[in-house]
Design a protein around this motif. Structure first.
Motif, PDB file in Angstrom:
ATOM      1  N   THR A  82       0.838  -1.201   0.000  1.00 42.52           N
ATOM      2  CA  THR A  82       0.000   0.000   0.000  1.00 42.52           C
ATOM      3  C   THR A  82       0.875   1.255   0.000  1.00 42.52           C
ATOM      4  N   ARG A  83       0.240   2.384  -0.287  1.00 46.55           N
ATOM      5  CA  ARG A  83       0.991   3.639  -0.278  1.00 46.55           C
ATOM      6  C   ARG A  83       1.404   4.000   1.147  1.00 46.55           C
ATOM      7  N   TRP A  84       0.488   3.703   2.108  1.00 52.31           N
ATOM      8  CA  TRP A  84       0.842   3.965   3.508  1.00 52.31           C
ATOM      9  C   TRP A  84       2.051   3.138   3.910  1.00 52.31           C
ATOM     10  N   ALA A 140       5.099   4.630   2.562  1.00 55.95           N
ATOM     11  CA  ALA A 140       5.497   5.795   3.354  1.00 55.95           C
ATOM     12  C   ALA A 140       6.227   5.358   4.618  1.00 55.95           C
ATOM     13  N   THR A 149       1.301  11.745  10.955  1.00 59.46           N
ATOM     14  CA  THR A 149       0.319  10.748  10.540  1.00 59.46           C
ATOM     15  C   THR A 149       0.949   9.367  10.495  1.00 59.46           C
ATOM     16  N   ILE A 150       2.157   9.308   9.949  1.00 61.33           N
ATOM     17  CA  ILE A 150       2.827   8.007   9.856  1.00 61.33           C
ATOM     18  C   ILE A 150       3.146   7.479  11.251  1.00 61.33           C
ATOM     19  N   LEU A 158      -0.014   6.134  12.682  1.00 58.11           N
ATOM     20  CA  LEU A 158      -0.361   4.888  12.011  1.00 58.11           C
ATOM     21  C   LEU A 158       0.494   3.738  12.544  1.00 58.11           C
TER      22      LEU A 158
END
Lengths: 390, 307
Positions: free
Chosen positions: B175-177, B180, B200-201, B204
Motif C-alpha cells: 500500500t501507499r501507507w 510511506a 500521521t505516519i 499509524l
C-alpha cells in the motif's frame, strides 16, 4: 460546688478502678482475644470475634464456667492487632499485664503470632494461635500452642491419601521453585511419597518460577513420565492455569493440591476445569456433619454467612482453652500459678474432639490432628470428602 | 519423537505471542528510532479491553438482545479490541512521545517506562488487585494425534497470528501507507521534506503495533485466562529482545525471532530445570547478537545514521 464536683469524680474513678479488681480475684476468668479487627485482613478478625461471641454465649447460657466445682463468670477481652506484628506484641502485653487474662487466643497469622507468642511465653501466659501454620510460632515456647496443623504435615497427608484412595505408585510434582511455601511442601511430599512407594517413584519433579504463565514444557514432561497423579501445592491463580493446560495437553488423571487452594478464588478463576479435584485443608463447610454442621448452621444463622476455616479454628481453640481451664481441677486465685496450671493442662489434652478434628498436643504445642480432604464438587463447592490422620 | 512434536506445538503457540508483540516494537523502533517500552503494557491493556468487550458481548448474547454464536463473539472481540487499543497506542504516541520527538532518545525511552507504569497502576486503581478470569469464548476441544495433543485454541492462536503477520507484511509491501512507512524507516529527517506527513505516519505505526498487541493480548488471555495488571511487563521485555534479534524494522525478522524465542524457551524448559531456563535461553540470544549485532534482517548503515 467545684470542689464537690471534683471529689465526686474522684470517688467515681476510684470506684470504677477498684470494683472489677475486687470481683476478678474472686469469680471472673478473663480470656484475651488478639485478632486483626482492622488492617489488611479484617474478615479474619471478624471471624475470630464472632466465634468468641458464640462461645461466650454458650458459657453464659450454662451460668458460667465450672472449674473444680466452682462457677466462674467469664469475660472475653478483644484486642485489635491491626494485622501488624508490633501491634500484636503490644496487644499481647496489654492483655497479659493490664487486663490480667488467664489465657490468650490468637493472633491468627504467623507474622503476628510469632512475636506475640514470644511475649506470651516470656510472661508465662498460655496462648493458642488458631490459624498460624509456621513452625516458629510454637517452637521452644512451652506456653504457646496452636489449633491447626503445620505446613510440613500436609505432604505425608496428601501422599497417604492418594495411595489409599487411588492406589497409585507414580506421582508427578509441579511447583514454584522461587516461593517458600510451595517449594517446602513439594519437597516434603516427595520425601513422603518415596517413603511409601520406593525411591524414584516421584517420576517427574518439575518446577517453574513465580509469574510464569506457560507450563507446557513441564506438563509435557510430566505426561510423558507416566505419572498417575499430579500434586501441585500452588496458589489459586496458578492452579487455574496449571489445571487448564494439563487438560489441554491430554492429562486425564487426578490433580491434587494443598491448603493454598482453599480460597473461593480458586473456583472463580479455574471454573469447571477444577471440578472433581482434591486438596487438603483444615475444614470443609459443605457436607459437614455433626458438631461441625451445628456450628456452621448456628454461625450462618447469626451472622449471615458460612464461616471460613479461621472461624472454626478459633471456636476450637476457645474450647481447648476452656477444656484446659477445667482440666486444672480448680483455680488458686494466684494468676501466675493458675496460668502455669492451665498451660500444663493444655499440654496434657488428649484426643480433644474439635469441629476441625481430634487433637492431641505434641511437646512443642502443635496438635496432632487430622487434615480434611476436600473435593471440589460439580457445583464448585468445597465438599468434605474424608479426613486423613497422621 | 512424540515429546519433540508436542513441544514443537507448545512452542508454536508460545512464539506467536512474542512474534505479535515484537512486531509493534520493531515497527516503532524502525520508523521512529524509539524504544517504546510501554508496548508490553499496551498488550496488557489490549487483553483487558478484550475482557470488557467479550464480557459485554456475552452478556448481550445471554440476554437475547444479540443472538450471536460464540465464534462470532470471538471474532468481534478481537476486531473491536484491536480497534480500541489502536487508539490507546495513538494516544500514547500523541501525549507521551510526540512532544519529545526532538529530545534525546533516552528521555523518550524513560517516557515509555513511565507510561507503562501509569497504565499498570491505572488499571490497578480502576479494577483492583484481584485477578480476573477471561471468559471462555471457545470451548476447548483436545485432539489426540497419535500421542500428540492439540487443542482447537492452539490451532486458532497460531493461525490467527500467522494471518495477522501476513496481512501486516502485505500492508507494508503493497500500500501507499506502507511505502510511506518504509521510506520513513529509511530516513525520517528527509522524507517529511518530500511531503510525507511524519505525525500521521507515527500515529499509524503506533495504531498498527497496538492493534497487533491487542490481538496478542486476547489470544494470550484465551490460552492463559488469568489476568492481572502486570502481565505485560515480562512479555514486553522478552518481545523487545525478539524485536532487536529480528533486526530493526523488519516484519519478517520480528516474526522469526519471536518464534525462535518461543522455541528456545520451551525446549530449554523441556530438558532443563525451570530455574535455569531463562538463563540459558537468553545466553543463547546474547551469543547470536554477538555474531549478528544487527539481528537477522537489520540494516547496519541506517542504524548508524542516528544512534
Amino acid at each position: 460546688m467545684r470542689k464537690g464536683f471534683l471529689a465526686l469524680v474522684a470517688v467515681l474513678v476510684l470506684g470504677l478502678a477498684l470494683a472489677p479488681c475486687g470481683l476478678a480475684a474472686q469469680k471472673t476468668i478473663k480470656i484475651g482475644i488478639n485478632a486483626p479487627i482492622t488492617g489488611d485482613i479484617p474478615k479474619v478478625g471478624e471471624g475470630s470475634k464472632y466465634a468468641a461471641e458464640m462461645w461466650l454465649e454458650d458459657i453464659k447460657a450454662a451460668g458460667g464456667l465450672d472449674v473444680g466445682g466452682v462457677k466462674y463468670d467469664v469475660e472475653v477481652i478483644i484486642e485489635d492487632n491491626e494485622s501488624k506484628p508490633e501491634s500484636a506484641a503490644k496487644a499481647a502485653t496489654k492483655l497479659i499485664t493490664e487486663d490480667e487474662v488467664l489465657a490468650i487466643v490468637g493472633p491468627q497469622s504467623s507474622a503476628q503470632a510469632i512475636p506475640a507468642g514470644e511475649m506470651a511465653n516470656n510472661f508465662g501466659t498460655p496462648m493458642i494461635s488458631p490459624w498460624s501454620t509456621n513452625p516458629d510460632t510454637t517452637k521452644d515456647r512451652p506456653f504457646v500452642f496452636r489449633g491447626c496443623f503445620l505446613d510440613p504435615f500436609q505432604g505425608p497427608v496428601v501422599a497417604n491419601f492418594i495411595k489409599e484412595e487411588f492406589g497409585f505408585t507414580k506421582a508427578a510434582v509441579l511447583y514454584d521453585v522461587a516461593s517458600d511455601y510451595p517449594k517446602g511442601l513439594a519437597e516434603v511430599f516427595k520425601e513422603a511419597w518415596e517413603k511409601n512407594n520406593g525411591p524414584g517413584s516421584v517420576v517427574a519433579f518439575e518446577s517453574f518460577t513465580t509469574k510464569d504463565a506457560d507450563f507446557s514444557s513441564q506438563l509435557t514432561n510430566i505426561i510423558n513420565s507416566g505419572a498417575e497423579v499430579l500434586f501441585t501445592p500452588q496458589y489459586y491463580n496458578e492452579v487455574a492455569l496449571i489445571v487448564q493446560q494439563a487438560h489441554e495437553l491430554g492429562w486425564k488423571n487426578p490433580i491434587v493440591g494443598s491448603d493454598s487452594w482453599g480460597s473461593a478464588e480458586t473456583v472463580k478463576l479455574c471454573g469447571e476445569e477444577c471440578y472433581g479435584l482434591f486438596f487438603t485443608t483444615h475444614y470443609a463447610a459443605a457436607g459437614a456433619t455433626g458438631a461441625t454442621k451445628a456450628f456452621i448452621d448456628r454461625y450462618n444463622q447469626k451472622y449471615g454467612y458460612v464461616p471460613d476455616d479461621v472461624g472454626a479454628l478459633t471456636w476450637d481453640s476457645l474450647r481447648i482453652v476452656q477444656a484446659a481451664i477445667q482440666g486444672t481441677g480448680g483455680l488458686s486465685g494466684d494468676l501466675k500459678k493458675d496460668r502455669e496450671a492451665v498451660k500444663d493442662a493444655m499440654a496434657n489434652i488428649k484426643e480433644f474432639d474439635g469441629i476441625t478434628g481430634k487433637m492431641t498436643f505434641t511437646p512443642d504445642g502443635d496438635p496432632i490432628k487430622c487434615a480434611v480432604i476436600v473435593r471440589i464438587s460439580d457445583k464448585g463447592e468445597f465438599e468434605f470428602y474424608k479426613s486423613v490422620c497422621p | 519423537m512424540q515429546l519433540f512434536l508436542q513441544n514443537l506445538i507448545n512452542a508454536l503457540q508460545w512464539g506467536s505471542f512474542y512474534a505479535l508483540i515484537a512486531l509493534g516494537y520493531s515497527m516503532v523502533y524502525g520508523i521512529l528510532m524509539l524504544f517504546n517500552f510501554a508496548h508490553g503494557d499496551i498488550f496488557m491493556v489490549g487483553a483487558y479491553i478484550g475482557f470488557g468487550v467479550a464480557t459485554g458481548l456475552t452478556a448481550l448474547a445471554a440476554m437475547g438482545t444479540l443472538a450471536l454464536p460464540n465464534w462470532v463473539i470471538l471474532v468481534l472481540t478481537i476486531l473491536i479490541s484491536m480497534f480500541l487499543t489502536s487508539f490507546v497506542g495513538m494516544l500514547v504516541e500523541r501525549i507521551g512521545y510526540r512532544p519529545l520527538r526532538e529530545a534525546p532518545r533516552a528521555s523518550a525511552a524513560i517516557t515509555g517506562l513511565m507510561i507503562g507504569i501509569i497504565l499498570e497502576t491505572g488499571n490497578l486503581a480502576i479494577l483492583g488487585a484481584e485477578r480476573i478470569r477471561f471468559p471462555s469464548l471457545i470451548k476447548s476441544t483436545t485432539y489426540d494425534l497419535g500421542g500428540v495433543f492439540v487443542t482447537n485454541k492452539k490451532i486458532m492462536i497460531v493461525v490467527v497470528s500467522l494471518v495477522l503477520m501476513l496481512a501486516l507484511n502485505e500492508f507494508i509491501r503493497r500500500t501507499r501507507w506502507g511505502m510511506a512507512m518504509r521510506a520513513m524507516a529509511f530516513d525520517y529527517v528527509v522524507i517529511p521534506l518530500m511531503g510525507v506527513p511524519l505525525n500521521t505516519i507515527a500515529s499509524l505505526t503506533f495504531a498498527l503495533g497496538s492493534g497487533l498487541a491487542a490481538a496478542a493480548g486476547i489470544m494470550f488471555a484465551i490460552a492463559y485466562p488469568v489476568l492481572d495488571p502486570y502481565i505485560g511487563i515480562i512479555y514486553g521485555w522478552k518481545a523487545f529482545v525478539a524485536a532487536i534479534l529480528g533486526g530493526r524494522g523488519s516484519v519478517k525478522g520480528a516474526c522469526l525471532a519471536g518464534f525462535l524465542l518461543g522455541f528456545i524457551e520451551i525446549f530449554v524448559g523441556a530438558y532443563m530445570p525451570s530455574s535455569v531456563r531463562d538463563l540459558i535461553a537468553y545466553s543463547i540470544i546474547l551469543l547470536i547478537l554477538v555474531f549478528r549485532p544487527h539481528g537477522f534482517f537489520g540494516e547496519p548503515h541506517s542504524a548508524k545514521l542516528r544512534l
